[in-house]
Scaffold this motif. Structure first.
Motif, PDB file in Angstrom:
ATOM      1  N   ALA A 153     -41.401  37.703 -71.518  1.00 30.73           N
ATOM      2  CA  ALA A 153     -40.225  36.937 -71.943  1.00 30.73           C
ATOM      3  C   ALA A 153     -39.181  37.818 -72.606  1.00 30.73           C
ATOM      4  CB  ALA A 153     -40.647  35.821 -72.902  1.00 30.73           C
ATOM      5  N   GLY A 154     -39.519  39.078 -72.860  1.00 32.55           N
ATOM      6  CA  GLY A 154     -38.609  39.960 -73.586  1.00 32.55           C
ATOM      7  C   GLY A 154     -38.180  41.143 -72.759  1.00 32.55           C
ATOM      8  N   PRO A 155     -37.568  42.143 -73.416  1.00 29.71           N
ATOM      9  CA  PRO A 155     -37.022  43.289 -72.711  1.00 29.71           C
ATOM     10  C   PRO A 155     -38.079  44.152 -72.037  1.00 29.71           C
ATOM     11  CG  PRO A 155     -36.955  43.632 -75.092  1.00 29.71           C
ATOM     12  CD  PRO A 155     -37.329  42.210 -74.866  1.00 29.71           C
ATOM     13  N   ALA A 156     -39.360  43.973 -72.401  1.00 30.55           N
ATOM     14  CA  ALA A 156     -40.401  44.774 -71.772  1.00 30.55           C
ATOM     15  C   ALA A 156     -40.470  44.549 -70.269  1.00 30.55           C
ATOM     16  CB  ALA A 156     -41.751  44.461 -72.411  1.00 30.55           C
ATOM     17  N   ALA A 157     -40.002  43.377 -69.817  1.00 31.20           N
ATOM     18  CA  ALA A 157     -40.072  43.061 -68.396  1.00 31.20           C
ATOM     19  C   ALA A 157     -38.855  43.550 -67.634  1.00 31.20           C
ATOM     20  CB  ALA A 157     -40.210  41.549 -68.222  1.00 31.20           C
ATOM     21  N   GLY A 158     -37.812  43.960 -68.338  1.00 28.81           N
ATOM     22  CA  GLY A 158     -36.562  44.291 -67.684  1.00 28.81           C
ATOM     23  C   GLY A 158     -36.382  45.765 -67.424  1.00 28.81           C
ATOM     24  N   PRO A 159     -35.197  46.140 -66.934  1.00 24.50           N
ATOM     25  CA  PRO A 159     -34.885  47.542 -66.663  1.00 24.50           C
ATOM     26  C   PRO A 159     -34.731  48.335 -67.955  1.00 24.50           C
ATOM     27  CG  PRO A 159     -32.927  46.191 -66.403  1.00 24.50           C
ATOM     28  CD  PRO A 159     -34.080  45.250 -66.632  1.00 24.50           C
ATOM     29  N   PRO A 160     -34.658  49.660 -67.878  1.00 21.34           N
ATOM     30  CA  PRO A 160     -34.492  50.477 -69.080  1.00 21.34           C
ATOM     31  C   PRO A 160     -33.263  50.070 -69.875  1.00 21.34           C
ATOM     32  CG  PRO A 160     -35.077  51.860 -67.229  1.00 21.34           C
ATOM     33  CD  PRO A 160     -34.827  50.487 -66.667  1.00 21.34           C
ATOM     34  N   GLN A 161     -33.404  50.109 -71.191  1.00 19.92           N
ATOM     35  CA  GLN A 161     -32.322  49.723 -72.086  1.00 19.92           C
ATOM     36  C   GLN A 161     -31.732  50.942 -72.788  1.00 19.92           C
ATOM     37  OE1 GLN A 161     -33.331  46.805 -74.986  1.00 19.92           O
ATOM     38  NE2 GLN A 161     -33.829  45.228 -73.502  1.00 19.92           N
ATOM     39  N   THR A 162     -30.451  50.845 -73.112  1.00 19.02           N
ATOM     40  CA  THR A 162     -29.808  51.837 -73.973  1.00 19.02           C
ATOM     41  C   THR A 162     -29.265  51.110 -75.189  1.00 19.02           C
ATOM     42  OG1 THR A 162     -29.158  53.262 -72.133  1.00 19.02           O
ATOM     43  CG2 THR A 162     -27.959  53.536 -74.196  1.00 19.02           C
ATOM     44  N   VAL A 163     -29.743  51.513 -76.365  1.00 16.54           N
ATOM     45  CA  VAL A 163     -29.301  50.926 -77.628  1.00 16.54           C
ATOM     46  C   VAL A 163     -28.511  51.992 -78.379  1.00 16.54           C
ATOM     47  CG1 VAL A 163     -30.023  49.913 -79.829  1.00 16.54           C
ATOM     48  CG2 VAL A 163     -31.319  49.419 -77.726  1.00 16.54           C
ATOM     49  N   THR A 164     -27.286  51.654 -78.771  1.00 20.45           N
ATOM     50  CA  THR A 164     -26.427  52.599 -79.484  1.00 20.45           C
ATOM     51  C   THR A 164     -26.291  52.173 -80.939  1.00 20.45           C
ATOM     52  OG1 THR A 164     -25.187  53.086 -77.462  1.00 20.45           O
ATOM     53  CG2 THR A 164     -24.178  53.718 -79.549  1.00 20.45           C
ATOM     54  N   ILE A 165     -26.634  53.092 -81.835  1.00 20.62           N
ATOM     55  CA  ILE A 165     -26.570  52.841 -83.273  1.00 20.62           C
ATOM     56  C   ILE A 165     -25.265  53.419 -83.814  1.00 20.62           C
ATOM     57  CG2 ILE A 165     -27.711  53.158 -85.495  1.00 20.62           C
ATOM     58  CD1 ILE A 165     -29.392  51.568 -83.530  1.00 20.62           C
ATOM     59  N   GLY A 166     -24.526  52.623 -84.562  1.00 19.44           N
ATOM     60  CA  GLY A 166     -23.237  53.059 -85.084  1.00 19.44           C
ATOM     61  C   GLY A 166     -23.352  54.063 -86.221  1.00 19.44           C
ATOM     62  N   THR A 167     -22.220  54.666 -86.554  1.00 16.55           N
ATOM     63  CA  THR A 167     -22.128  55.603 -87.678  1.00 16.55           C
ATOM     64  C   THR A 167     -21.195  55.012 -88.733  1.00 16.55           C
ATOM     65  OG1 THR A 167     -20.241  56.749 -86.688  1.00 16.55           O
ATOM     66  CG2 THR A 167     -22.439  57.585 -86.148  1.00 16.55           C
ATOM     67  N   ARG A 168     -21.136  55.661 -89.897  1.00 14.49           N
ATOM     68  CA  ARG A 168     -20.182  55.227 -90.912  1.00 14.49           C
ATOM     69  C   ARG A 168     -19.567  56.443 -91.595  1.00 14.49           C
ATOM     70  NH1 ARG A 168     -22.583  54.351 -96.318  1.00 14.49           N
ATOM     71  NH2 ARG A 168     -24.711  55.175 -96.301  1.00 14.49           N
ATOM     72  N   LEU A 169     -18.296  56.349 -91.880  1.00 12.10           N
ATOM     73  CA  LEU A 169     -17.589  57.419 -92.571  1.00 12.10           C
ATOM     74  C   LEU A 169     -17.782  57.250 -94.076  1.00 12.10           C
ATOM     75  CD1 LEU A 169     -15.472  59.800 -92.242  1.00 12.10           C
ATOM     76  CD2 LEU A 169     -13.748  58.062 -92.799  1.00 12.10           C
ATOM     77  N   ILE A 170     -18.195  58.332 -94.742  1.00  9.23           N
ATOM     78  CA  ILE A 170     -18.382  58.306 -96.198  1.00  9.23           C
ATOM     79  C   ILE A 170     -17.411  59.310 -96.817  1.00  9.23           C
ATOM     80  CG2 ILE A 170     -19.999  58.569 -98.106  1.00  9.23           C
ATOM     81  CD1 ILE A 170     -22.280  58.095 -96.167  1.00  9.23           C
ATOM     82  N   PRO A 171     -16.257  58.842 -97.317  1.00  7.52           N
ATOM     83  CA  PRO A 171     -15.289  59.766 -97.932  1.00  7.52           C
ATOM     84  C   PRO A 171     -15.711  60.134 -99.351  1.00  7.52           C
ATOM     85  CG  PRO A 171     -14.428  57.523 -97.918  1.00  7.52           C
ATOM     86  CD  PRO A 171     -15.761  57.462 -97.247  1.00  7.52           C
ATOM     87  N   ARG A 172     -15.777  61.439 -99.630  1.00 11.61           N
ATOM     88  CA  ARG A 172     -16.200  61.882-100.956  1.00 11.61           C
ATOM     89  C   ARG A 172     -15.249  62.904-101.574  1.00 11.61           C
ATOM     90  NH1 ARG A 172     -21.997  62.818 -98.688  1.00 11.61           N
ATOM     91  NH2 ARG A 172     -23.072  60.842 -99.069  1.00 11.61           N
ATOM     92  N   GLY A 173     -14.252  63.339-100.810  1.00 14.01           N
ATOM     93  CA  GLY A 173     -13.301  64.291-101.365  1.00 14.01           C
ATOM     94  C   GLY A 173     -12.936  65.438-100.459  1.00 14.01           C
ATOM     95  N   SER A 174     -13.915  66.062 -99.781  1.00 17.77           N
ATOM     96  CA  SER A 174     -13.605  67.241 -98.979  1.00 17.77           C
ATOM     97  C   SER A 174     -12.743  66.907 -97.770  1.00 17.77           C
ATOM     98  CB  SER A 174     -14.890  67.924 -98.528  1.00 17.77           C
ATOM     99  OG  SER A 174     -15.591  67.123 -97.581  1.00 17.77           O
ATOM    100  N   GLY A 175     -12.875  65.698 -97.259  1.00 12.84           N
ATOM    101  CA  GLY A 175     -12.075  65.302 -96.096  1.00 12.84           C
ATOM    102  C   GLY A 175     -10.754  64.698 -96.474  1.00 12.84           C
ATOM    103  N   GLU A 176     -10.498  64.559 -97.773  1.00 11.54           N
ATOM    104  CA  GLU A 176      -9.262  63.936 -98.231  1.00 11.54           C
ATOM    105  C   GLU A 176      -8.276  64.962 -98.788  1.00 11.54           C
ATOM    106  OE1 GLU A 176     -12.117  61.845 -97.216  1.00 11.54           O
ATOM    107  OE2 GLU A 176     -12.570  62.375 -99.288  1.00 11.54           O
ATOM    108  N   LEU A 177      -8.601  66.253 -98.688  1.00 18.02           N
ATOM    109  CA  LEU A 177      -7.647  67.271 -99.101  1.00 18.02           C
ATOM    110  C   LEU A 177      -6.437  67.222 -98.170  1.00 18.02           C
ATOM    111  CD1 LEU A 177     -10.091  70.270 -99.755  1.00 18.02           C
ATOM    112  CD2 LEU A 177      -9.131  68.663-101.421  1.00 18.02           C
TER     113      LEU A 177
END
Length: 348
Positions: A321-345
């Motif tokens: 009943a789940g994805p195990a029966a289907g074709p190969p899956q691609t799952v994309t995990i997002g990123t996040r920007l963490i500004p701390r100072g060096s990129g804000e010069l």
């Protein structure tokens, strides 16, 4: 109740259920019912069996039980380097999900060596693991096809496999890189250098594409003279920075393609008086304690490991009943920007 085994006998071999039955004065079937948690056992008999188990130090042979059920109760995890903080977090997440499924994890490091990856993966298969999670080092994975056809599912993490179709858990490398470069552009930089890993590595290539897209979207032509790609080392980093800072229009900002490159760049810049804006892909331990703090595009290795393990166990279960029966899956995990100072010069 019969006497327990002698100390000498216990040292020679592991106690069995037959030994427990003899010590408790009950049948082997009664011991089996207690060991397997069945409820239809007299309380006094259960207490006698449990006391004998404690005295003898009996441990159930989980491997034999699992093999009788057609599984080994183990999965193989193949990483680039188990000592790398990124992969340590990913590994722990895989282990946590595996524990929920009563499964142990075998882990090994490929050290970016395709032959070593193949050797370890097939060694796991020889030990009849129920599935594999692989951070691929090589570009060909057809060697796994016989194992996959025999029922051992494989999930690839961080990079796609070569020559075969399989489940993948990837980071949004291109989108994260683009966001990091856009952050530098928003602070006035137009000459942004890219220092990344070897170009044949999938993640390095994707992050370079994101860098290029961000520049071109801002109307800034891509220039190969601002790009340096090589495995990070003190020598390669020093050479890259020398080149990026040479000429009449030197780079005013740097985007680093991974955490090891970022650390190498930080060490080199500490030897110089040059002040550059900097954004790194991957977070760095203690990056928030630097002055200024390190701005990063952070991945989520924990989410990647957990997603890979959950998908693998769905495949192992064969849930129709789940994805195990289907074709190969691609799952994309997002990123996040963490500004701390060096990129804000601010740029010039």
């Amino acid at each position: 109740m019969a006497s327990p085994l002698s100390d000498r006998t216990r040292q020679q071999r592991r106690p069995t259920m037959k030994d427990v039955a003899a010590a408790a004065g009950v049948s082997l079937k009664t011991v089996s019912r207690v060991v397997n948690g069945e409820s239809n056992v007299n309380d006094d008999l259960r207490a006698a069996v449990l006391e004998s188990i404690t005295q003898l130090g009996f441990r159930r042979n989980a491997s034999a039980r699992d093999l009788r059920q057609g599984r080994s109760g183990t999965v193989g995890l193949l990483l680039e380097d188990v000592a790398d903080p990124f992969y340590s977090i990913l590994s722990r997440a895989v282990e946590d999900v595996a524990r929920e499924h009563g499964t142990m994890v075998f882990a090994g490091s490929s050290a970016e060596d395709a032959d070593r990856e193949r050797e370890l993966a097939l060694a796991f298969c020889e030990r009849r693991v129920d599935g594999l999670i692989i951070v691929p080092a090589g570009s060909s994975h057809s060697y796994l096809l016989p194992e996959m056809r025999a029922g051992i599912p494989a999930v690839f993490v961080d990079r796609p496999p070569g020559d075969i179709e399989a489940d993948m858990i990837l980071t949004d490398n291109r989108g994260g890189s683009r966001r990091g470069v856009e952050h530098l552009l928003a602070h006035g930089h137009r000459r942004i250098g890219f220092i990344g890993d070897a170009p044949e590595i999938y993640t390095a290539g994707e992050r370079l594409r994101g860098y290029r897209e961000a520049l071109e979207s801002a109307g800034i032509p891509f220039s190969g003279t601002l790009v340096a790609q090589a495995p990070p080392s003190p020598a390669s980093t020093a050479e890259a920075i020398d080149r990026l800072l040479a000429g009449r229009s030197p780079a005013t900002a740097l985007f680093c393609g991974n955490s090891r490159t970022t650390v190498s760049v930080l060490r080199e810049l500490a030897r110089r008086s040059t002040r550059l804006a900097l954004v790194g892909f991957d977070d760095v331990e203690l990056g928030d304690l630097l002055q200024p703090g390190l701005t990063v595009v952070a991945q989520d290795p924990g989410a990647m490991g957990a997603a890979a393990a959950r998908l693998l166990f769905q495949r192992i279960a064969g849930d129709t009943a789940g994805p195990a029966a289907g074709p190969p899956q691609t799952v994309t995990i997002g990123t996040r920007l963490i500004p701390r100072g060096s990129g804000e010069l601010a740029g010039p």
